[in-house]
Motif scaffolding. Structure first.
Motif, PDB file in Angstrom:
ATOM      1  N   GLU A  64      -7.788 -11.994   5.596  1.00  0.00           N
ATOM      2  CA  GLU A  64      -8.445 -13.299   5.178  1.00  0.00           C
ATOM      3  C   GLU A  64      -9.864 -13.430   5.392  1.00  0.00           C
ATOM      4  O   GLU A  64     -10.456 -14.043   4.531  1.00  0.00           O
ATOM      5  N   LYS A  65     -10.328 -12.832   6.833  1.00  0.00           N
ATOM      6  CA  LYS A  65     -11.797 -13.032   7.020  1.00  0.00           C
ATOM      7  C   LYS A  65     -12.446 -12.145   6.173  1.00  0.00           C
ATOM      8  O   LYS A  65     -13.582 -12.542   5.801  1.00  0.00           O
ATOM      9  N   LYS A  66     -12.034 -10.796   5.829  1.00  0.00           N
ATOM     10  CA  LYS A  66     -12.722  -9.971   4.969  1.00  0.00           C
ATOM     11  C   LYS A  66     -12.785 -10.566   3.554  1.00  0.00           C
ATOM     12  O   LYS A  66     -13.818 -10.448   2.824  1.00  0.00           O
ATOM     13  N   LEU A  67     -11.743 -11.002   2.993  1.00  0.00           N
ATOM     14  CA  LEU A  67     -11.765 -11.701   1.536  1.00  0.00           C
ATOM     15  C   LEU A  67     -12.591 -12.836   1.603  1.00  0.00           C
ATOM     16  O   LEU A  67     -13.601 -12.705   0.531  1.00  0.00           O
ATOM     17  N   ASP A  68     -12.706 -13.619   2.702  1.00  0.00           N
ATOM     18  CA  ASP A  68     -13.896 -14.816   2.606  1.00  0.00           C
ATOM     19  C   ASP A  68     -15.139 -14.281   2.573  1.00  0.00           C
ATOM     20  O   ASP A  68     -16.045 -14.826   1.949  1.00  0.00           O
TER      21      ASP A  68
ATOM     22  N   GLU B   2     -10.764  -6.478  15.522  1.00  0.00           N
ATOM     23  CA  GLU B   2     -11.274  -7.016  14.321  1.00  0.00           C
ATOM     24  C   GLU B   2     -12.055  -6.271  13.886  1.00  0.00           C
ATOM     25  O   GLU B   2     -12.115  -6.051  12.557  1.00  0.00           O
ATOM     26  N   GLU B   3     -13.104  -5.390  14.544  1.00  0.00           N
ATOM     27  CA  GLU B   3     -14.332  -4.842  14.065  1.00  0.00           C
ATOM     28  C   GLU B   3     -13.639  -3.771  13.441  1.00  0.00           C
ATOM     29  O   GLU B   3     -14.055  -3.013  12.398  1.00  0.00           O
ATOM     30  N   ILE B   4     -12.803  -3.136  14.138  1.00  0.00           N
ATOM     31  CA  ILE B   4     -12.037  -1.764  13.692  1.00  0.00           C
ATOM     32  C   ILE B   4     -11.267  -2.216  12.361  1.00  0.00           C
ATOM     33  O   ILE B   4     -11.373  -1.273  11.220  1.00  0.00           O
ATOM     34  N   LEU B   5     -10.661  -3.227  12.207  1.00  0.00           N
ATOM     35  CA  LEU B   5      -9.851  -3.466  10.924  1.00  0.00           C
ATOM     36  C   LEU B   5     -10.720  -3.858   9.831  1.00  0.00           C
ATOM     37  O   LEU B   5     -10.521  -3.302   8.619  1.00  0.00           O
ATOM     38  N   LEU B   6     -11.819  -4.509   9.800  1.00  0.00           N
ATOM     39  CA  LEU B   6     -12.877  -4.847   8.700  1.00  0.00           C
ATOM     40  C   LEU B   6     -13.432  -3.565   8.274  1.00  0.00           C
ATOM     41  O   LEU B   6     -13.782  -3.737   7.257  1.00  0.00           O
ATOM     42  N   LYS B   7     -13.573  -2.743   9.421  1.00  0.00           N
ATOM     43  CA  LYS B   7     -14.153  -1.323   8.812  1.00  0.00           C
ATOM     44  C   LYS B   7     -13.125  -0.477   7.997  1.00  0.00           C
ATOM     45  O   LYS B   7     -13.805  -0.084   7.060  1.00  0.00           O
TER      46      LYS B   7
ATOM     47  N   PHE C 106     -11.117  -2.046   6.243  1.00  0.00           N
ATOM     48  CA  PHE C 106     -11.001  -2.787   4.700  1.00  0.00           C
ATOM     49  C   PHE C 106     -12.238  -2.038   3.968  1.00  0.00           C
ATOM     50  O   PHE C 106     -12.197  -2.152   2.702  1.00  0.00           O
ATOM     51  N   ARG C 107     -13.354  -2.223   4.633  1.00  0.00           N
ATOM     52  CA  ARG C 107     -14.568  -1.672   4.035  1.00  0.00           C
ATOM     53  C   ARG C 107     -14.506  -0.380   3.489  1.00  0.00           C
ATOM     54  O   ARG C 107     -15.039   0.123   2.263  1.00  0.00           O
ATOM     55  N   GLU C 108     -13.978   0.774   4.299  1.00  0.00           N
ATOM     56  CA  GLU C 108     -13.802   2.091   3.779  1.00  0.00           C
ATOM     57  C   GLU C 108     -12.758   2.198   2.610  1.00  0.00           C
ATOM     58  O   GLU C 108     -13.052   2.947   1.732  1.00  0.00           O
ATOM     59  N   ASN C 109     -11.568   1.505   2.960  1.00  0.00           N
ATOM     60  CA  ASN C 109     -10.659   1.596   1.854  1.00  0.00           C
ATOM     61  C   ASN C 109      -9.989   0.061   1.633  1.00  0.00           C
ATOM     62  O   ASN C 109      -9.027  -0.097   2.576  1.00  0.00           O
ATOM     63  N   PRO C 110     -10.490  -0.587   0.576  1.00  0.00           N
ATOM     64  CA  PRO C 110      -9.633  -1.882   0.348  1.00  0.00           C
ATOM     65  C   PRO C 110      -8.097  -1.877   0.246  1.00  0.00           C
ATOM     66  O   PRO C 110      -7.484  -2.760   0.165  1.00  0.00           O
ATOM     67  N   TYR C 111      -7.605  -0.653   0.075  1.00  0.00           N
ATOM     68  CA  TYR C 111      -5.997  -0.827  -0.008  1.00  0.00           C
ATOM     69  C   TYR C 111      -5.475  -0.431   1.471  1.00  0.00           C
ATOM     70  O   TYR C 111      -4.272   0.006   1.346  1.00  0.00           O
ATOM     71  N   THR C 112      -5.968  -0.609   2.429  1.00  0.00           N
ATOM     72  CA  THR C 112      -5.697  -0.174   3.638  1.00  0.00           C
ATOM     73  C   THR C 112      -4.342  -1.069   3.988  1.00  0.00           C
ATOM     74  O   THR C 112      -4.505  -2.535   3.917  1.00  0.00           O
ATOM     75  N   SER C 113      -3.309  -0.679   4.178  1.00  0.00           N
ATOM     76  CA  SER C 113      -2.088  -1.293   4.382  1.00  0.00           C
ATOM     77  C   SER C 113      -1.718  -1.764   5.763  1.00  0.00           C
ATOM     78  O   SER C 113      -2.740  -0.888   6.611  1.00  0.00           O
TER      79      SER C 113
ATOM     80  N   GLU D 131      -2.231   0.432  11.404  1.00  0.00           N
ATOM     81  CA  GLU D 131      -1.477   0.665  12.878  1.00  0.00           C
ATOM     82  C   GLU D 131      -1.741   2.115  13.403  1.00  0.00           C
ATOM     83  O   GLU D 131      -1.747   2.217  14.367  1.00  0.00           O
ATOM     84  N   LYS D 132      -2.304   2.801  12.332  1.00  0.00           N
ATOM     85  CA  LYS D 132      -2.424   4.336  12.933  1.00  0.00           C
ATOM     86  C   LYS D 132      -3.976   4.183  13.776  1.00  0.00           C
ATOM     87  O   LYS D 132      -3.898   5.202  14.495  1.00  0.00           O
ATOM     88  N   PHE D 133      -4.730   3.195  13.374  1.00  0.00           N
ATOM     89  CA  PHE D 133      -5.886   3.168  14.213  1.00  0.00           C
ATOM     90  C   PHE D 133      -6.072   2.225  15.067  1.00  0.00           C
ATOM     91  O   PHE D 133      -6.960   2.001  16.032  1.00  0.00           O
ATOM     92  N   ILE D 134      -5.275   1.242  14.931  1.00  0.00           N
ATOM     93  CA  ILE D 134      -5.140   0.103  15.812  1.00  0.00           C
ATOM     94  C   ILE D 134      -3.791   0.002  16.700  1.00  0.00           C
ATOM     95  O   ILE D 134      -2.762  -0.642  16.075  1.00  0.00           O
TER      96      ILE D 134
END
Length: 285
Positions: free
Chosen positions: A225-229, A190-195, A197-204, A209-212
């Motif tokens: 959803e957690k990042k949007l909240d 989750e930390e990797i995913l939120l990071k 999104f933080r670096e690029n909000p357009y992350t699909s 999947e390339k990083f996780i």
């Protein structure tokens, strides 16, 4: 007395050097540290002086956040050093079924009924492991504890327990990981995913999947959803403080992530509209 002091010094040195031992000691004393909330929270791991803790709900998270300095003081007193400087609390699944309910007691009784004799090779291996202990009394005590521990492990394995593939603890979680390690793994992902999104909000999903490895759509959607909240709450606080420009910047990121929209003018309009809606909501409170 000299040998006893040496053993104590060895243990204290091990605590200083071993992160896993510190984590195990904190988990063992968590009831004393977290008091009434011990069964609704679970210490997971330590990273660079930060203790990560899973909490059952956001309401309890706020309560524990207000008391975290007290927890840090208790932990450092127990470890006899300033090993923990911060506590990070996350909402998630608590491994109650493994640690805090009657199943563990019932399984313990069931394990006592299962015969688990040690082989001669196992006895020899245990005796070899204590041969460097000079004090006979200590050696006999350590050997006796190791024999009891191995018998217990074999008994538990006979009734369905297995070793966690990450930490090695015996557990009954259907997966290869125990619930604690499963939570730790979830938090890392989750930390990797939120990071991302933080670096690029357009992350699909495909980009993440390339990083996780093995990232599912459900996992991706929950992280999104957690990042949007988080962004929404920050923008709401900014509006409360009269920092409209800061709220606008936050909500620009919100709509980039939420809609995938790349037209900056349209995103800005949506951000302005949401700011007005939030203002109205705050006025009604």
């Amino acid at each position: 007395m000299k040998n006893m002091t040496s053993v104590k010094e060895i243990i204290e040195e091990a605590v200083i050097k071993s992160k896993k031992l510190k984590e195990a000691m904190i988990r063992a004393k968590w009831k004393e540290i977290a008091e009434g909330l011990f069964f609704k929270s679970s210490p997971l791991y330590i990273r660079e002086g930060v203790l990560y803790v899973m909490v059952e709900s956001s309401v309890l998270l706020q309560h524990m956040y207000m008391n975290k300095n007290k927890y840090i003081k208790k932990i450092n007193e127990m470890l006899k050093g300033d090993y923990i400087s911060e506590i990070v609390l996350k909402v998630g699944k608590i491994p109650i079924e493994e640690y805090f309910n009657g199943n563990l007691d019932r399984d313990s009784e069931k394990a006592d009924e299962v015969e688990a004799a040690l082989s001669s090779d196992e006895y020899k291996e245990l005796q070899k492991s204590v041969e460097n202990i000079e004090n006979k009394q200590i050696k006999d005590k350590v050997l006796s504890l190791k024999i009891q521990s191995l018998k217990r492990e074999k008994s538990l394995r006979k009734i369905g327990y297995k070793y966690c593939s990450e930490c090695g603890i015996l557990h009954k979680n259907p997966k290869d990981l125990c619930t604690v390690c499963e939570n730790k793994n979830h938090m890392r992902r989750e930390e990797i995913l939120l990071k991302l999104f933080r670096e690029n909000p357009y992350t699909s999903l495909e980009g993440a999947e390339k990083f996780i490895e093995g990232l599912s759509k459900e996992e991706y959607d929950k992280g999104k959803e957690k990042k949007l909240d988080k962004i929404y709450k920050r923008s709401e606080f900014a509006i409360k403080d009269g920092s409209i420009e800061a709220a606008h910047t936050e909500l620009m990121e919100y709509f980039k992530l939420e809609t995938g929209e790349r037209d900056i003018k349209r995103i800005a309009e949506k951000a302005d509209n949401l700011i007005e809606l939030i203002k109205e909501k705050l006025q009604r409170r």
